[in-house]
Scaffold this active site. Sequence first.
Site, PDB file in Angstrom:
ATOM      1  N   SER A   1      -1.490   0.170   2.806  1.00  0.00           N
ATOM      2  CA  SER A   1      -1.073   0.223   4.176  1.00  0.00           C
ATOM      3  C   SER A   1      -0.397   1.537   4.400  1.00  0.00           C
ATOM      4  O   SER A   1       0.676   1.475   5.361  1.00  0.00           O
ATOM      5  CB  SER A   1      -0.230  -0.910   4.621  1.00  0.00           C
ATOM      6  OG  SER A   1       0.770  -0.948   3.731  1.00  0.00           O
TER       7      SER A   1
ATOM      8  N   ALA B   1      -0.327   6.201   4.353  1.00  0.00           N
ATOM      9  CA  ALA B   1      -0.932   6.907   5.257  1.00  0.00           C
ATOM     10  C   ALA B   1      -2.482   6.881   5.256  1.00  0.00           C
ATOM     11  O   ALA B   1      -3.268   6.917   6.055  1.00  0.00           O
ATOM     12  CB  ALA B   1      -0.457   8.412   5.292  1.00  0.00           C
ATOM     13  N   ALA B   2      -3.095   6.846   4.110  1.00  0.00           N
ATOM     14  CA  ALA B   2      -4.642   6.889   3.706  1.00  0.00           C
ATOM     15  C   ALA B   2      -5.313   5.668   4.393  1.00  0.00           C
ATOM     16  O   ALA B   2      -6.278   5.481   5.062  1.00  0.00           O
ATOM     17  CB  ALA B   2      -4.853   7.288   2.237  1.00  0.00           C
TER      18      ALA B   2
ATOM     19  N   LYS C   1       0.645  -4.661  -1.207  1.00  0.00           N
ATOM     20  CA  LYS C   1       1.408  -5.167  -2.106  1.00  0.00           C
ATOM     21  C   LYS C   1       2.818  -5.167  -1.468  1.00  0.00           C
ATOM     22  O   LYS C   1       3.271  -4.222  -1.092  1.00  0.00           O
ATOM     23  CB  LYS C   1       1.405  -4.476  -3.417  1.00  0.00           C
ATOM     24  CG  LYS C   1       2.315  -5.032  -4.683  1.00  0.00           C
ATOM     25  CD  LYS C   1       1.661  -4.312  -5.887  1.00  0.00           C
ATOM     26  CE  LYS C   1       2.393  -2.610  -6.082  1.00  0.00           C
ATOM     27  NZ  LYS C   1       2.027  -1.916  -7.233  1.00  0.00           N
TER      28      LYS C   1
ATOM     29  N   SER D   1       4.581   5.222  -0.556  1.00  0.00           N
ATOM     30  CA  SER D   1       5.525   6.393  -0.526  1.00  0.00           C
ATOM     31  C   SER D   1       5.429   6.975   0.902  1.00  0.00           C
ATOM     32  O   SER D   1       6.281   7.871   1.078  1.00  0.00           O
ATOM     33  CB  SER D   1       4.693   7.464  -1.519  1.00  0.00           C
ATOM     34  OG  SER D   1       4.926   7.180  -2.894  1.00  0.00           O
TER      35      SER D   1
ATOM     36  N   ALA E   1       8.369   9.858   2.792  1.00  0.00           N
ATOM     37  CA  ALA E   1       8.380  11.318   2.883  1.00  0.00           C
ATOM     38  C   ALA E   1       9.292  11.913   3.654  1.00  0.00           C
ATOM     39  O   ALA E   1       9.552  11.509   4.889  1.00  0.00           O
ATOM     40  CB  ALA E   1       6.873  11.491   3.386  1.00  0.00           C
TER      41      ALA E   1
ATOM     42  N   GLU F   1       8.471  25.345   3.112  1.00  0.00           N
ATOM     43  CA  GLU F   1       8.483  24.920   2.009  1.00  0.00           C
ATOM     44  C   GLU F   1       8.031  25.849   0.731  1.00  0.00           C
ATOM     45  O   GLU F   1       7.504  26.698   1.123  1.00  0.00           O
ATOM     46  CB  GLU F   1       8.113  23.593   1.744  1.00  0.00           C
ATOM     47  CG  GLU F   1       8.842  22.584   2.875  1.00  0.00           C
ATOM     48  CD  GLU F   1       8.208  21.138   2.404  1.00  0.00           C
ATOM     49  OE1 GLU F   1       6.875  20.980   2.220  1.00  0.00           O
ATOM     50  OE2 GLU F   1       8.848  20.056   2.913  1.00  0.00           O
TER      51      GLU F   1
ATOM     52  N   HIS G   1       7.174  12.932  -9.102  1.00  0.00           N
ATOM     53  CA  HIS G   1       7.224  13.018  -7.363  1.00  0.00           C
ATOM     54  C   HIS G   1       5.861  12.562  -7.207  1.00  0.00           C
ATOM     55  O   HIS G   1       5.493  11.851  -6.126  1.00  0.00           O
ATOM     56  CB  HIS G   1       7.848  14.309  -7.008  1.00  0.00           C
ATOM     57  CG  HIS G   1       7.952  14.150  -5.687  1.00  0.00           C
ATOM     58  ND1 HIS G   1       8.658  13.647  -4.932  1.00  0.00           N
ATOM     59  CD2 HIS G   1       7.041  15.097  -4.990  1.00  0.00           C
ATOM     60  CE1 HIS G   1       8.390  13.786  -3.826  1.00  0.00           C
ATOM     61  NE2 HIS G   1       7.397  14.893  -3.597  1.00  0.00           N
TER      62      HIS G   1
ATOM     63  N   LEU H   1       0.369  14.224   2.382  1.00  0.00           N
ATOM     64  CA  LEU H   1       0.136  13.337   3.832  1.00  0.00           C
ATOM     65  C   LEU H   1      -1.113  13.838   4.305  1.00  0.00           C
ATOM     66  O   LEU H   1      -1.894  12.801   4.879  1.00  0.00           O
ATOM     67  CB  LEU H   1       1.380  13.587   4.749  1.00  0.00           C
ATOM     68  CG  LEU H   1       2.430  12.567   4.214  1.00  0.00           C
ATOM     69  CD1 LEU H   1       3.688  12.963   5.265  1.00  0.00           C
ATOM     70  CD2 LEU H   1       2.193  11.005   4.437  1.00  0.00           C
TER      71      LEU H   1
HETATM   72  P1  FAD Z   1       1.208   5.162  -0.252  1.00  0.00           P
HETATM   73  O1  FAD Z   1       1.920   5.382   0.775  1.00  0.00           O
HETATM   74  O2  FAD Z   1       2.055   5.213  -1.605  1.00  0.00           O
HETATM   75  O3  FAD Z   1       0.635   3.524  -0.204  1.00  0.00           O
HETATM   76  C1  FAD Z   1       0.140   2.915  -1.066  1.00  0.00           C
HETATM   77  C2  FAD Z   1      -0.058   1.455  -0.443  1.00  0.00           C
HETATM   78  O4  FAD Z   1      -0.958   0.749  -1.454  1.00  0.00           O
HETATM   79  C3  FAD Z   1       0.903   0.672  -0.241  1.00  0.00           C
HETATM   80  O5  FAD Z   1       0.743  -0.149   0.980  1.00  0.00           O
HETATM   81  C4  FAD Z   1       1.331  -0.232  -1.346  1.00  0.00           C
HETATM   82  O6  FAD Z   1       1.598  -1.411  -1.061  1.00  0.00           O
HETATM   83  C5  FAD Z   1      -0.439  -0.598  -1.690  1.00  0.00           C
HETATM   84  N1  FAD Z   1      -0.819  -1.015  -3.100  1.00  0.00           N
HETATM   85  C6  FAD Z   1      -0.352  -0.523  -4.134  1.00  0.00           C
HETATM   86  N2  FAD Z   1      -0.890  -1.068  -5.057  1.00  0.00           N
HETATM   87  C7  FAD Z   1      -1.326  -2.417  -4.466  1.00  0.00           C
HETATM   88  C8  FAD Z   1      -2.125  -3.517  -4.945  1.00  0.00           C
HETATM   89  N3  FAD Z   1      -2.319  -3.596  -6.346  1.00  0.00           N
HETATM   90  N4  FAD Z   1      -2.481  -4.394  -4.303  1.00  0.00           N
HETATM   91  C9  FAD Z   1      -2.360  -4.155  -2.798  1.00  0.00           C
HETATM   92  N5  FAD Z   1      -1.962  -3.089  -2.150  1.00  0.00           N
HETATM   93  C10 FAD Z   1      -1.362  -2.061  -3.160  1.00  0.00           C
HETATM   94  N6  FAD Z   1       3.922  14.318   0.775  1.00  0.00           N
HETATM   95  C11 FAD Z   1       3.961  15.058   1.804  1.00  0.00           C
HETATM   96  O7  FAD Z   1       2.937  15.635   2.163  1.00  0.00           O
HETATM   97  N7  FAD Z   1       4.962  15.730   2.544  1.00  0.00           N
HETATM   98  C12 FAD Z   1       6.418  14.917   2.286  1.00  0.00           C
HETATM   99  O8  FAD Z   1       7.290  15.355   2.931  1.00  0.00           O
HETATM  100  C13 FAD Z   1       6.347  13.977   1.371  1.00  0.00           C
HETATM  101  N8  FAD Z   1       7.564  13.773   0.965  1.00  0.00           N
HETATM  102  C14 FAD Z   1       7.590  12.624  -0.225  1.00  0.00           C
HETATM  103  C15 FAD Z   1       8.878  12.318  -0.383  1.00  0.00           C
HETATM  104  C16 FAD Z   1       9.057  11.283  -1.360  1.00  0.00           C
HETATM  105  C17 FAD Z   1      10.428  10.679  -1.838  1.00  0.00           C
HETATM  106  C18 FAD Z   1       7.831  10.884  -1.908  1.00  0.00           C
HETATM  107  C19 FAD Z   1       7.843   9.808  -3.024  1.00  0.00           C
HETATM  108  C20 FAD Z   1       6.674  11.344  -1.824  1.00  0.00           C
HETATM  109  C21 FAD Z   1       6.562  12.316  -0.787  1.00  0.00           C
HETATM  110  N9  FAD Z   1       5.192  12.726  -0.351  1.00  0.00           N
HETATM  111  C22 FAD Z   1       5.061  13.987   0.613  1.00  0.00           C
HETATM  112  C23 FAD Z   1       3.955  12.521  -1.070  1.00  0.00           C
HETATM  113  C24 FAD Z   1       3.210  11.420  -0.090  1.00  0.00           C
HETATM  114  O9  FAD Z   1       4.332  10.616   0.637  1.00  0.00           O
HETATM  115  C25 FAD Z   1       2.190  10.468  -0.590  1.00  0.00           C
HETATM  116  O10 FAD Z   1       1.578  11.242  -1.366  1.00  0.00           O
HETATM  117  C26 FAD Z   1       1.509   9.859   0.357  1.00  0.00           C
HETATM  118  O11 FAD Z   1       2.382   9.140   1.369  1.00  0.00           O
HETATM  119  C27 FAD Z   1       0.686   8.755  -0.334  1.00  0.00           C
HETATM  120  O12 FAD Z   1       0.166   8.021   0.554  1.00  0.00           O
HETATM  121  P2  FAD Z   1      -0.895   6.954   0.354  1.00  0.00           P
HETATM  122  O13 FAD Z   1      -1.475   6.065   1.453  1.00  0.00           O
HETATM  123  O14 FAD Z   1      -2.172   7.394  -0.752  1.00  0.00           O
HETATM  124  O15 FAD Z   1      -0.052   5.741  -0.495  1.00  0.00           O
HETATM  125  C1  SIN Z   2       9.838  17.323   0.131  1.00  0.00           C
HETATM  126  O1  SIN Z   2      10.152  16.936   1.279  1.00  0.00           O
HETATM  127  O2  SIN Z   2      10.208  18.042  -0.590  1.00  0.00           O
HETATM  128  C2  SIN Z   2       8.427  16.654  -0.385  1.00  0.00           C
HETATM  129  C3  SIN Z   2       7.601  17.263   0.289  1.00  0.00           C
HETATM  130  C4  SIN Z   2       6.295  16.864  -0.380  1.00  0.00           C
HETATM  131  O3  SIN Z   2       6.270  16.088  -1.477  1.00  0.00           O
HETATM  132  O4  SIN Z   2       5.260  17.407  -0.086  1.00  0.00           O
END
Ligand code: FAD
Ligand code: SIN
Length: 528
Positions: free
Chosen positions: A13, A15-16, A35, A42, A46, A113, A346, A387
């Site tokens: 749940s 961004a993707a 989960k 993550s 962000a 950045e 990260h 993101l």
């Molecule tokens: P996530 O947002 O991680 O979501 C994963 C989902 O999968 C969650 O809902 C979780 O519960 C679910 N899941 C996992 N395993 C299971 C399972 N076994 N069963 C059911 N559900 C499951 N990127 C940027 O572009 N800009 C930023 O400024 C930035 N800042 C960041 C800061 C931090 C502190 C971190 C950690 C990352 C940052 N990133 C940033 C990276 C970015 O946030 C992530 O790469 C992105 O949000 C990933 O999104 P996602 O939808 O792929 O996964």
């Molecule tokens: C940050 O805010 O430095 C994280 C940005 C990113 O992971 O893309």
Amino acid sequence: MNDVQHDVLVIGSGAAGLTAALALAEHKKVLVLAKGSLTGGSTAWAQGGIAAVLDAGDTFDNHVRDTMVAGAGLNRLETVEFVIEQAPQSIDRLCELGVPFNRDEDALHLTREGGHSHRRIVHVDDATGWAVQEALLNAANANPNITMLPGRSCIDLITGRNAEKYSGDGRIWGAYALNEETGQVESHLARATVLAAGGAGRCYLFSTAPRGATGDGIAMAWRAGARVSNMEMMQFHPTCLYNLEVKNFLITEAVRGEGGHLLHPETGHRFMADYDAERMELAPRDVVARAIDDQIKRFGLDYVHLDISHQPSEFVREHFPTIYDKLIGLGIDMTKGPIPVVPAQHYTCGGVLVGLDARTDLPGLWAAGECTESGLHGANRLASNSLLECFVFGEAAARDILAHWDELSDPPAIREWDATRVSDSDEQVVIKQNWTEIRRFMWNYVGIVRTTKRLERAANRIRLLQEEVEDYYGSFVVTTDLIELRNLLQAAELIVKSALDRHESRGLHYILDYPTTDEIARDTVLVP
Ligand code: FAD
Ligand code: SIN
């Protein structure tokens, strides 16, 4: 009896997952499983923002070039162009969903950045992810075609092997998920499944990623037969807060983007001049993280300093309100003095191999976001491109599923999860011990600077632990901790295997035995 069936199952749940769900829900009934809580990924954490070419002085070509330079040429140009050209539309859609991006009068405010040649990061103060997560969740909650079930840990994807009439067909029909409240395993069936389960950062002792980033999506897809690639490309963020109480608080790269300096904590020397005199603190992350690691090791330091106190106090507080408040609570005033920082894992650049249509190798399975390797990031992700990838590939998955809906068939009768052979374990300590051990040796042996010998040591430890964990897994009732431990170990194995396969240093993979970079960039593709 199979559990309720939806048209499409989305695992995750963040961004993707929610982007895909919202686009699919215009035509189909969608079930989203997560989960723990719906905000546990993550995405909600962000800070910095989302990269997009919105300024008249900037161009797609500039953004493409910056992405390829950061990615050390391992990126697939086709993917880089595909994503970057869709960035402005993604930002428009987020504005329509009500994300309150910072503005300079009429235009969106753009911050800068590392690795970006222009200001192109849209943001909501220094807590962009929370605002994005909230807007996506509000839209999903309001959509009658979307059902969201938190507290479901998916264990494995359902394939033809799980059908009552066994078939070797690699087609995916949904997933088995542990209901964290009842302890029952449910089968969630669907014609199409979108994997959006995030990264594997928790393989490392120090990581900015949330607790649930245990590589579940990558491990599930691998076990079901999908190829994964470039898993050795683990990104370390240069500036995680060094604090004995708070272990994984990120200090956004935008602090350096808005003028922050990295200093030796004893001499005050601005040491980036010794590593990348041109780009200094705004060099790509792999370069800055390696420089800090070198300073820490060379001078026996616990941390280095990040200092933005030369900027006006009001400017710092206005740009970084979340970080300012957090640090003040810990007795650090960033408007008056430096912040102690260290690098920490990260981002997972590698993952399940997908095409521009977000298809994996397995019919019925699409994937998007951090659990994938789409070709965008190459050997090192450019800041704030992640993101963006989630939005573009979440949409791409939905588009492809809808376009090919008639070719997808209803799932066959599926066998329920077999829980008859297992009993309750009273040995939680085994799980905890193994979990800590993996994270520690991954940090020490498979970190920022690698050697073949250390990688082989890690591979041996993984083999031994896998025997133990598989034995455990076969004998006891599944719990989220056990599911995660098994996946963490699987992800660790893929990271180490990929690292051993790459006989060069490129981007995030820096190995002393092979210090040079090959002329031709090749992906590390692992086949199950
Ligand atoms: P996530 O947002 O991680 O979501 C994963 C989902 O999968 C969650 O809902 C979780 O519960 C679910 N899941 C996992 N395993 C299971 C399972 N076994 N069963 C059911 N559900 C499951 N990127 C940027 O572009 N800009 C930023 O400024 C930035 N800042 C960041 C800061 C931090 C502190 C971190 C950690 C990352 C940052 N990133 C940033 C990276 C970015 O946030 C992530 O790469 C992105 O949000 C990933 O999104 P996602 O939808 O792929 O996964
Ligand atoms: C940050 O805010 O430095 C994280 C940005 C990113 O992971 O893309």
